[in-house]
Structure formats: C-alpha cells, structure tokens
Design an enzyme around this catalytic site. Sequence first.
Site, PDB file in Angstrom:
ATOM      1  CD  GLU A  23      -0.580  -5.732   0.852  1.00 56.43           C
ATOM      2  OE1 GLU A  23      -1.731  -5.591  -0.246  1.00 56.43           O
ATOM      3  OE2 GLU A  23      -0.911  -5.643   2.004  1.00 56.43           O
ATOM      4  CG  ASN A  59       5.409  -3.816   4.334  1.00 51.12           C
ATOM      5  OD1 ASN A  59       5.944  -4.419   5.256  1.00 51.12           O
ATOM      6  ND2 ASN A  59       3.896  -3.214   4.511  1.00 51.12           N
ATOM      7  CG  HIS A  96      -2.152  -8.123   8.762  1.00 50.34           C
ATOM      8  ND1 HIS A  96      -2.243  -7.118   9.591  1.00 50.34           N
ATOM      9  CD2 HIS A  96      -1.461  -7.464   7.797  1.00 50.34           C
ATOM     10  CE1 HIS A  96      -1.999  -6.049   9.159  1.00 50.34           C
ATOM     11  NE2 HIS A  96      -1.575  -6.107   7.871  1.00 50.34           N
ATOM     12  CD  GLU A 115       0.735  -3.478   7.077  1.00 48.42           C
ATOM     13  OE1 GLU A 115      -0.370  -4.067   7.087  1.00 48.42           O
ATOM     14  OE2 GLU A 115       1.335  -2.690   6.192  1.00 48.42           O
ATOM     15  CG  ASP A 126      -3.354  -7.383  12.711  1.00 49.41           C
ATOM     16  OD1 ASP A 126      -3.115  -8.389  12.066  1.00 49.41           O
ATOM     17  OD2 ASP A 126      -3.922  -6.302  12.118  1.00 49.41           O
TER      18      ASP A 126
HETATM   19  C1  XIL Z   1      -5.675  -1.017   5.921  1.00 51.65           C
HETATM   20  C2  XIL Z   1      -6.042   0.008   7.048  1.00 51.65           C
HETATM   21  O1  XIL Z   1      -5.730  -0.364   7.995  1.00 51.65           O
HETATM   22  C3  XIL Z   1      -7.647   0.368   6.812  1.00 51.65           C
HETATM   23  O2  XIL Z   1      -7.962   1.422   7.497  1.00 51.65           O
HETATM   24  C4  XIL Z   1      -7.903   0.680   5.177  1.00 51.65           C
HETATM   25  O3  XIL Z   1      -9.240   0.729   5.243  1.00 51.65           O
HETATM   26  C5  XIL Z   1      -7.508  -0.505   4.425  1.00 51.65           C
HETATM   27  O4  XIL Z   1      -5.814  -0.702   4.666  1.00 51.65           O
HETATM   28  N1  XIL Z   1      -1.743  -4.187   4.431  1.00 51.65           N
HETATM   29  C6  XIL Z   1      -1.318  -2.745   4.428  1.00 51.65           C
HETATM   30  C7  XIL Z   1      -2.397  -1.819   5.069  1.00 51.65           C
HETATM   31  O5  XIL Z   1      -0.236  -2.652   3.981  1.00 51.65           O
HETATM   32  O6  XIL Z   1      -1.909  -0.498   4.577  1.00 51.65           O
HETATM   33  C8  XIL Z   1      -3.544  -2.152   5.124  1.00 51.65           C
HETATM   34  O7  XIL Z   1      -4.098  -1.111   5.997  1.00 51.65           O
HETATM   35  C9  XIL Z   1      -3.711  -3.502   5.989  1.00 51.65           C
HETATM   36  C10 XIL Z   1      -3.212  -4.600   5.123  1.00 51.65           C
END
Ligand code: XIL
Length: 457
Positions: free
Chosen positions: A160, A202, A238, A265, A267
Amino acid sequence: MRRKRVLLTTVTLAVTGALTAGVLVTMAPAASAGTTLRAAAAEKGRYFGAAVATGKLSNSTYTTILNREFNSVVAENEMKWDATEPQQGVFNYSGGDRLVSHARANGMSVRGHALLWHQQEPGWAQNMSGSALRSAMINHVTQVATHFKGQIYAWDVVNEAFADGGSGGRRDSNLQRTGNDWIEAAFRAARAADPGAKLCYNDYNTDGVNAKSTGIYNMVRDFKSRGVPIDCVGFQSHLGTTLASDYQANLQRFADLGVDVQITELDVMTGGNQANIFGAVTRACMNVSRCTGITVWGVRDCDSWRGSDNALLFDCNGNKKPAYDSVLNALNAGTGIPNPTTTPPNPTTTPPNPTTPPPGGAGCSATVSANSWTGGFVATVKVTAGSGGTRGWSVSVTLPGGTSVTGTWSATASGSSGTVRFANVDYNGQLAAGQVTEFGFQGNGTAPTQTPTCTAS
Ligand code: XIL
C-alpha cells in the site's frame, strides 16, 4: 476501521481400467472436477488461499474448513512489523512460525504479509525518520525474510505505498519520506535474504485501469527495466457491489510486464451481486496465465475484518455460501497454467549447469520420503554430497502420472509434472563431502517412490 472501501463446464474423463494378464492397471484421470477449492485450483496449477488468524487454529469448525478447502495461507496480522519486531531489534516469530508449521503439516504454501507497510508499524518505528528509519526498515526486511527463508512462496515486500485518488503517485508516510528509492531498497534486501521467495508489491483500489494502478504499473515497468528484483504484483481486491469491467485487462497488462499477478485479499460486500463478483474475479484470474493464485481475506463471514459486510465464502456456521459455488465452478471451468513453476522469473542466482563436470569427480545422492493423504502429499528430499563435495546440485524426481508439484521450499523447481528438476538455492548448494541438506515440495496426486537422481557441480 481505518478506512472503509465500499466501494461449468466440467469435463470428467472416465477413469480407464484395464485388466491385463490378471493385473489391474488404473490410469489416473487426465482432468476432473475438483470438489474443494484447493483441489480445483491445484488442477489448474494454481493455489487457493485464506488469511488466517492463528488464534483460531484451535477452533475445529474453522480448521476443518481451512484444511479441506485451502492450500495456501497468509497471516492476517502475525507477520506484520508490529507483530514481528515489537521493540527495535527484538523479534517475535511465534505467530508466523505457528502458521508455517500448520501449513507444512497440511500441504499448504505460505504467502508472507507484509514486510513494510505504513500501517501496523510498531510504535518505535512510527517515531523514527530519515536515515535511522531507513536502516531500521531494511534491517527489518533482512531479519524477517532471513528467518522465514525457504518457507515463503511469495512475500508482500511493500504494501500500500501508492496514494488513492488521481495523482498516481506515492502515499505520504515516514517510509516514503526516507527517499523515493525505499521500495527498491526493500526489494533488493528481501531478494538477498530469501532468493527463493517471489517478491510482490501489494495494494488495493487497483481493481481496474485507474490512476493508482497505472502509477504502480509504471513503477513495475521501471523496476523490470533496471533489474530491481520484483516477481509479482498483488491485487488486494477488497470489493464493493460492482466490479470494474477491465479487472481482467488490468491483471493482464501487469502480467505482460513479466511479473506474476495474484489476487491477495479478496472479499466482496454482501448483496445480490456477491456470488457473481466472486465468480468474475476467479474467472479473470483463470484467464490470465500468469495469475498464480487467489487468497480470500478470512474463512467465515464472522472472521472477516469487514464486520457486517458478510464478505466471505462461508457463513458464520461454516456453511458454503452461493459465492463458494460460484468460485468453485469458475475454478473448474478455468484454463490451467501451461507450465506452473515455483521458480521466480528473475532469480539472482544462476541455477547450476548440470553438464559441468563435478570437481574431482564428486557426485551426490538423494532419497525421498513423503507424508501422504488422499489426493496429496508433502515430500522431503535428502541430498548427500559425495566425496568431493558440491558447489551446486540438482535433483530429478520422477512423479507418478497425474501428480503435480504445487509448492517447493529450499530449492527451485523446473516443471511440475513428469520428471521435475529441483536445483539448490544459493544457501544450500555448497556441501562438504558427506554433508546432508534437505529440501521439500508438496503435491497433488500420489507421492513419488522412485529414488531421485542427483547431479553435482
Ligand atoms: C487487516 C486485518 O484483517 C485486521 O485484523 C487488522 O486489524 C488490520 O489489518 N489491507 C491489508 C491487510 O494489507 O493487512 C489488512 O488486514 C486489510 C487491508
């Protein structure tokens, strides 16, 4: 929450049985429909993973689903900077190690997440800047990647680092303020520490061609042109209730730069479209031959960081949702990767040339042993140097028909079925006479039983 991002055709070839001279010869099916996500993805040369909170590994509903459906894991939090280096120079790998051993025992590969990220920095690092921070962050990359060396399929080296919105530029952070070259410095340090891991950048909000994804695209193109070691780009994905129409085209343009792409990631917000979006993302990955796998960010809806979005593939009772069927069907209908390999495309070490005569006639020998379960196995190969020692080695393992390699550690694999050649990585090629080293791989199908051949250089 720190930010809100709202944003089958199945061909089953019949198993052919033939009774020849009283011996039953069974041919393995060439293709079949996987009945779990992990089997269906593996048949297409890919992995299907989940983010895991290690605290939940004692919950049997959770672990039953995890072990049945997934062949890759990533730590939801346990490998982040705040978890692994809570005080400067004091490292804690307990959560990460626990996840790696769970993965090993269950034939799963591991994505490492994340070496450097402006979120979840430990407090001591948040208070640093300039050259002190630069050396602390590079030391962090080196220490953590070295600890997990040989066990990680792909690392999110930097997470990020690009800004949202239209600038296409970097996000401001104390990491960025150490100088624009912090990302390449991190990738070089990670490669030196674990040459066998694929190294990924990422990010999120990169789900189509937009200013942010184009900024990242330009960075990757620049890295490739200057030889900065980068192997893959992770698309967090996401997602809200719609999917960009150029989602696949965006993956493809990165793949065309010569890097793997991974959905890291995934969802999706609940609603009428959830199953369709999960299916469309899976199809997009299957249509891009360099898309090597998909990870969903949790197992059941109640495990998700997205709270009431019900964003995952299993409900809170562990039942499969329509989105699950949509993903499974898309995996089974998808195209396989032509030549899956765990070898990073641009390793810094040259694989040993097996035609080079061994110094002083030294050879090597190898033996293989395996833990098997129905449909899969984890194999350990022991390499023993002959009387002259080795400068490097390669081991050829012949796999039974229908068997394929899905992950390798402490070696780099060429090919994934038939006869697979495993070459040393840079830290285990040099062996003294009689010295033993081990590497391993996991696979689908039946474990090899033939004695491998070993070539020393
Ligand atoms: C999130 C986790 O799921 C949570 O448990 C934590 O509190 C915060 O981080 N992008 C990412 C992940 O790269 O590491 C994040 O994970 C979600 C967003």
